[in-house]
Every structure is written in structure tokens, then in C-alpha cells.
Design an enzyme around this catalytic site. Structure first.
Site, PDB file in Angstrom:
ATOM      1  N   LYS A 174      -6.309  -2.891   5.968  1.00 26.50           N
ATOM      2  CA  LYS A 174      -4.870  -3.169   5.836  1.00 26.50           C
ATOM      3  C   LYS A 174      -4.666  -4.343   4.872  1.00 26.50           C
ATOM      4  O   LYS A 174      -5.538  -4.657   4.077  1.00 26.50           O
ATOM      5  CB  LYS A 174      -4.277  -3.447   7.219  1.00 26.50           C
ATOM      6  CG  LYS A 174      -4.314  -2.230   8.138  1.00 26.50           C
ATOM      7  CD  LYS A 174      -3.374  -1.153   7.632  1.00 26.50           C
ATOM      8  CE  LYS A 174      -3.511   0.134   8.400  1.00 26.50           C
ATOM      9  NZ  LYS A 174      -2.802   1.239   7.789  1.00 26.50           N
ATOM     10  N   GLY A 234       0.823  -1.208   0.000  1.00 26.19           N
ATOM     11  CA  GLY A 234       0.000   0.000   0.000  1.00 26.19           C
ATOM     12  C   GLY A 234       0.857   1.257   0.000  1.00 26.19           C
ATOM     13  O   GLY A 234       0.512   2.258  -0.625  1.00 26.19           O
ATOM     14  N   ARG A 290      -7.787  -2.940  -1.856  1.00 26.52           N
ATOM     15  CA  ARG A 290      -7.640  -1.860  -0.864  1.00 26.52           C
ATOM     16  C   ARG A 290      -8.132  -0.507  -1.392  1.00 26.52           C
ATOM     17  O   ARG A 290      -8.033  -0.225  -2.587  1.00 26.52           O
ATOM     18  CB  ARG A 290      -6.183  -1.795  -0.383  1.00 26.52           C
ATOM     19  CG  ARG A 290      -5.845  -3.079   0.365  1.00 26.52           C
ATOM     20  CD  ARG A 290      -4.467  -3.088   0.918  1.00 26.52           C
ATOM     21  NE  ARG A 290      -4.275  -2.114   1.961  1.00 26.52           N
ATOM     22  CZ  ARG A 290      -3.100  -1.897   2.542  1.00 26.52           C
ATOM     23  NH1 ARG A 290      -2.034  -2.589   2.163  1.00 26.52           N
ATOM     24  NH2 ARG A 290      -2.995  -1.003   3.496  1.00 26.52           N
ATOM     25  N   ASP A 331       0.211  -0.610  13.300  1.00 27.85           N
ATOM     26  CA  ASP A 331       0.782  -1.858  12.784  1.00 27.85           C
ATOM     27  C   ASP A 331       1.115  -2.849  13.901  1.00 27.85           C
ATOM     28  O   ASP A 331       1.432  -4.017  13.631  1.00 27.85           O
ATOM     29  CB  ASP A 331       2.051  -1.557  11.968  1.00 27.85           C
ATOM     30  CG  ASP A 331       1.717  -0.814  10.679  1.00 27.85           C
ATOM     31  OD1 ASP A 331       0.561  -0.928  10.204  1.00 27.85           O
ATOM     32  OD2 ASP A 331       2.595  -0.114  10.148  1.00 27.85           O
ATOM     33  N   SER A 371      -3.815   9.240   8.350  1.00 24.31           N
ATOM     34  CA  SER A 371      -3.034   8.263   7.581  1.00 24.31           C
ATOM     35  C   SER A 371      -1.802   8.924   6.988  1.00 24.31           C
ATOM     36  O   SER A 371      -1.898   9.896   6.232  1.00 24.31           O
ATOM     37  CB  SER A 371      -3.896   7.702   6.439  1.00 24.31           C
ATOM     38  OG  SER A 371      -3.079   7.179   5.420  1.00 24.31           O
TER      39      SER A 371
HETATM   40  C1  S3P Z   1       2.543   3.546   6.539  1.00 20.11           C
HETATM   41  C2  S3P Z   1       1.426   4.083   7.120  1.00 20.11           C
HETATM   42  C3  S3P Z   1       0.386   3.287   7.781  1.00 20.11           C
HETATM   43  C4  S3P Z   1       0.883   1.885   8.109  1.00 20.11           C
HETATM   44  C5  S3P Z   1       1.618   1.253   6.966  1.00 20.11           C
HETATM   45  C6  S3P Z   1       2.822   2.101   6.571  1.00 20.11           C
HETATM   46  C7  S3P Z   1       3.500   4.452   5.868  1.00 20.11           C
HETATM   47  O1  S3P Z   1      -0.714   3.191   6.916  1.00 20.11           O
HETATM   48  O2  S3P Z   1      -0.192   1.064   8.505  1.00 20.11           O
HETATM   49  O3  S3P Z   1       2.076  -0.032   7.328  1.00 20.11           O
HETATM   50  O4  S3P Z   1       4.639   4.030   5.600  1.00 20.11           O
HETATM   51  O5  S3P Z   1       3.129   5.599   5.619  1.00 20.11           O
HETATM   52  P1  S3P Z   1      -1.849   4.334   6.886  1.00 20.11           P
HETATM   53  O6  S3P Z   1      -1.183   5.603   6.594  1.00 20.11           O
HETATM   54  O7  S3P Z   1      -2.797   3.958   5.806  1.00 20.11           O
HETATM   55  O8  S3P Z   1      -2.480   4.273   8.247  1.00 20.11           O
END
Ligand code: S3P
Length: 415
Positions: A329, A82, A110, A302, A153
Site C-alpha cells: 500500500k 495508486g 508500488r 483500508d 484487487s
Molecule cells: C481501491 C482498492 C484497494 C484499496 C485502495 C482503493 C480502489 O486497493 O486499498 O485504497 O479504489 O479500487 P487494491 O485494489 O489494490 O486492493
């Protein structure tokens, strides 16, 4: 059996993605040491290479010759990641690139409207599959934006900020609660005009190219959480985890562990490239329950799978609320945690935005459905260290998304 010894972990996954992407845009040669060894980083590496960026592995380091992006010939395969798709889409759309993004079965499910909407407000032309991948971005000059996200986020925030590196006017981004701030820190270190006041981050258009970086990425606190959790659960244990990132937007798990009654020592504190780094010493502890509220969720998001395992051994009710983001997630983590812990005889009640666990209860063995999610696999491997019978994972290989050496490291400290 006890958890004893000393380990170091590969670099933080979030900082690793950002260091590859942002140095790809910078002028000059960047050298990145201790990059995360996870498969997600291979996705980012390959996508950048497909966009014409010159990356080389040099021993344990990655050397990047930053420069101009080109339109990739083939769809960019972001695998399970993601962070790759959301951050890279922002970065590339800001650079006027046309590209198609795709990913594995989990990533295809997602939600992406959270970044598509603000990027469109900046002027991006985006074709999508009802808010999901595959997504095509089309070359278009972007303007700035004043945007308030309803979701806390770092992926949304970073996507907009990275798009802002190519926009004609400023970005003002407001988040409801503070999320991880590695993008802001790194952009500042590399010469961008970026500042944060409370929950508002302002980025002015670049007036000169970003400077290249030389960085040794600190160990991943989200991976450290599984080893710390194992030590906290097993009587007589003590583990030392060296060079762990201790950023205030990422360290909530360790603060929570302390609040639950675990002794943690913070040794050898230092600052590397604006990020706090420590050696952590974690001991077995008699655990107490606690409550995690919505405002604390982004900083422990996480680590909630391993926190749930700890909660089964804590005295009283552990309440996790305001964590509905867990449903989006790598899998629906609320469902994965609840369904698997129920199989193991835990006393757990599923809610839309989290769960309640009454402890302590002795866990029985089970066949665990990981849903192909690395953090579910690692959390339930730790549950298997304290369960009466064995835990059998339907998929062990998925740990390679963030921690390909997880089982070897766990074996090394299991005595
Ligand atoms: C992350 C942000 C988080 C986290 C993901 C890594 C990042 O997601 O859960 O594992 O590197 O910016 P969200 O921003 O969607 O909460």
C-alpha cells in the site's frame, strides 16, 4: 474525554475517482457532488485535464464535459494515488492514448506488473521500469481478454474493465475473492453491458457511448472507520456519522466492530445511484478479539490500521492473516503497524501476511513514524486519544491524501 456529536464526511474516495474518470469518457455533461476532498482526487482531476477533458469546479460540485481524450504533452503525475495510476492507465490505453505516468516517492515503489501483464495480453504496448513507474503506454488497438487474477484487487479489476471500454471484444474477469464493485455498478448505471456472476465479471464492447451522470457521492466508510473506532475505544462515547456508503464490499469494518461487541445503529437507510447509504450511530463498547481470514481481507483492507488499534484494547488474541497486500500500500502497512505499536508497548507479533495482537494492553506514548501514509497517521492519532502519554506523528500533513479536514473533524467531536 469522550467522542460525542454528529459529522458528515466528504465523498468516498474510490467512487470519486471512478466518477471523474468514467464521466470523462461519457457523452454529455456530468455533475458530481460531494467529491472526496483528498489530494488523490486532485491528482485524478489534473491528469484528466492534461488529457484534454473539460472539468470545472462549480461551487462544491465538479462539472465534466465528457469527450475525447488527447495525448498529454507532459507526464501524468499521479502523486500518491495508486487508484489514479492503475485505473487511468487502463482507461487511457483502451482509448488509444500515448502517455507517461509518474508519481511521488511512495507511488514509484508500488508494484504495477499486476496491471501491465493483463493489459499487455489485451495488446497494449507498455514500457516500464522493471514493473514500476515511470510507465509509458503507446497507442494500440486492444482486444478483449479472459483473465483470472490471483490477487483480489479492485484496482486490477477496474483497470482491465476500463480498458475493455475501448476493446474490440469482451472482457471476462475472474477474481479470487470479491473486491469492491463500484466500477461495475457505475458502468451499469451509465449504460454499459456489464454483469457479474459470483466472482466473474463480463463486459461486452460498447455499442453506444456511456451516458453522463448526476451523482452525490456518499460519505467515505474508510474515513468513517477512524471516527467510529475512536467512539468504540473511549468510554461514554457516541457518534453519529451521516450518509455513509454501506456497500457490502466495503462495510466489513462495521460488521467486525459489531462482532467485537460494539453497538452500531443503522439509521435512515437509502439507495443512491445503486449504492446503499446509511447514517451510522456508534457507541463505546467492551471489545472482544476476533480473527480476520484471507477471504475477508479485501473488504476491510483500508481499515486494518485502525482495526489494529482497536485490537490492542480487545480481550484475547486478534489474528489478521492473508493480508500480505498490506505490504504494497502507500507504505508497508504491516511493518508500519507493528513497529509503531511495539513502540507503544502493545503485545504484537509481526507475520509475513499480517499480525497477532494480544489484548488488552495500556498503550504508552511514542513518536510515531507515519511513513507518509495517511491511514497510518489517522490510526495512530486515534491511538493517541487512549495512550498514557502523547503520540507525536512525524508527519501530520499526509492525512490530506484522503481527509484534509481529519484533525478539525476529530476536534469537533472530542469533548
Ligand atoms: C481501491 C482498492 C484497494 C484499496 C485502495 C482503493 C480502489 O486497493 O486499498 O485504497 O479504489 O479500487 P487494491 O485494489 O489494490 O486492493
Amino acid at each position: 474525554m469522550v467522542i460525542k456529536g454528529e459529522i458528515s464526511l466528504s465523498g468516498d474516495k474510490s467512487i470519486s475517482h471512478r466518477s471523474l474518470m468514467i464521466s470523462a469518457l461519457s457523452q454529455g455533461v456530468s455533475r458530481i457532488s460531494n467529491l472526496s476532498k483528498g489530494d488523490d482526487l486532485i491528482s485524478t482531476y489534473n491528469c484528466l485535464e492534461s488529457c484534454g477533458i473539460n472539468l470545472k469546479r462549480d461551487d462544491e460540485d465538479v462539472v465534466i464535459n465528457g469527450g475525447k481524450f488527447v495525448n498529454p504533452d507532459l507526464p501524468l503525475d499521479c502523486g500518491n494515488s495508486g487508484t489514479t495510476v492503475r485505473l487511468l492507465m487502463g482507461l487511457l490505453v483502451g482509448q488509444g492514448i500515448s502517455a507517461t505516468f509518474t508519481g511521488d516517492r511512495s507511488l514509484l515503489k508500488r508494484p504495477m506488473l499486476r496491471i501491465i501483464k493483463p493489459l499487455e495480453l489485451m495488446g497494449a504496448k507498455i514500457e516500464h521500469n522493471d514493473g514500476r513507474l515511470p510507465i509509458k503506454i503507446n497507442s494500440k488497438k486492444l482486444k478483449g481478454i479472459n483473465y483470472s487474477s490471483t490477487i483480489a484487487s479492485a484496482q486490477i479489476k477496474s483497470s482491465i474493465l476500463l480498458a475493455g471500454l475501448g476493446s474490440t471484444s469482451s472482457i471476462f474477469y475472474t477474481e479470487p475473492f470479491k473486491s469492491r464493485d463500484h466500477t461495475e455498478k457505475m458502468l451499469k448505471n451509465m449504460g454499459a453491458n456489464i454483469s457479474t456472476q459470483g466472482l466473474i465479471t463480463t463486459l461486452k464492447p460498447l455499442t453506444k457511448p456511456l451516458k453522463s451522470i448526476q451523482i452525490k457521492i456518499p460519505g467515505d466508510p474508510s474515513s468513517a472507520a477512524f471516527f467510529a473506532g475512536a467512539a468504540a475505544l473511549i468510554p461514554g462515547s457516541r457518534i453519529r456519522i451521516n450518509n455513509v456508503l454501506n456497500n457490502p464490499t466495503r462495510n466489513a469494518f462495521f460488521l467486525v466492530l459489531k462482532e467485537m461487541g460494539v453497538e452500531i445503529n443503522y439509521l435512515n437507510k437509502k439507495i443512491i445511484q445503486g449504492e446503499n447509504v446509511v447514517d451510522l450511530e456508534v457507541y463505546f463498547g467492551k471489545l472482544n478479539s476476533l480473527k480476520i481470514k484471507k477471504r475477508n481481507v479485501p473488504n476491510i483492507i483500508d481499515e486494518i490500521p485502525i482495526l489494529a488499534i482497536l485490537a490492542t484494547q480487545a480481550y484475547g488474541s486478534t489474528v489478521i492473516e492473508g493480508a500480505e497486500e498490506l505490504r504494497y500500500k502507500e507504505c508497508d502497512r504491516i511493518h508500519a503497524i507493528c513497529s509503531n505499536l511495539k513502540k507503544m508497548n502493545a503485545n504484537i507479533l509481526e507475520r509475513d501476511d499480517g499480525f497477532i495482537i494480544e489484548g488488552p494492553t495500556e498503550l504508552s506514548g511514542a513518536r510515531v513514524n507515519t511513513f507518509g501514509d495517511h491511514r497510518i497517521a489517522m490510526a495512530f492519532s486515534i491511538a493517541g486519544l487512549i495512550s498514557k502519554e502523547s503520540v507525536i506523528l512525524d508527519n501530520q500533513d499526509c492525512v490530506s491524501i484522503s481527509s484534509p479536514n481529519f484533525f478539525q473533524k476529530l476536534k469537533k467531536v472530542t469533548k
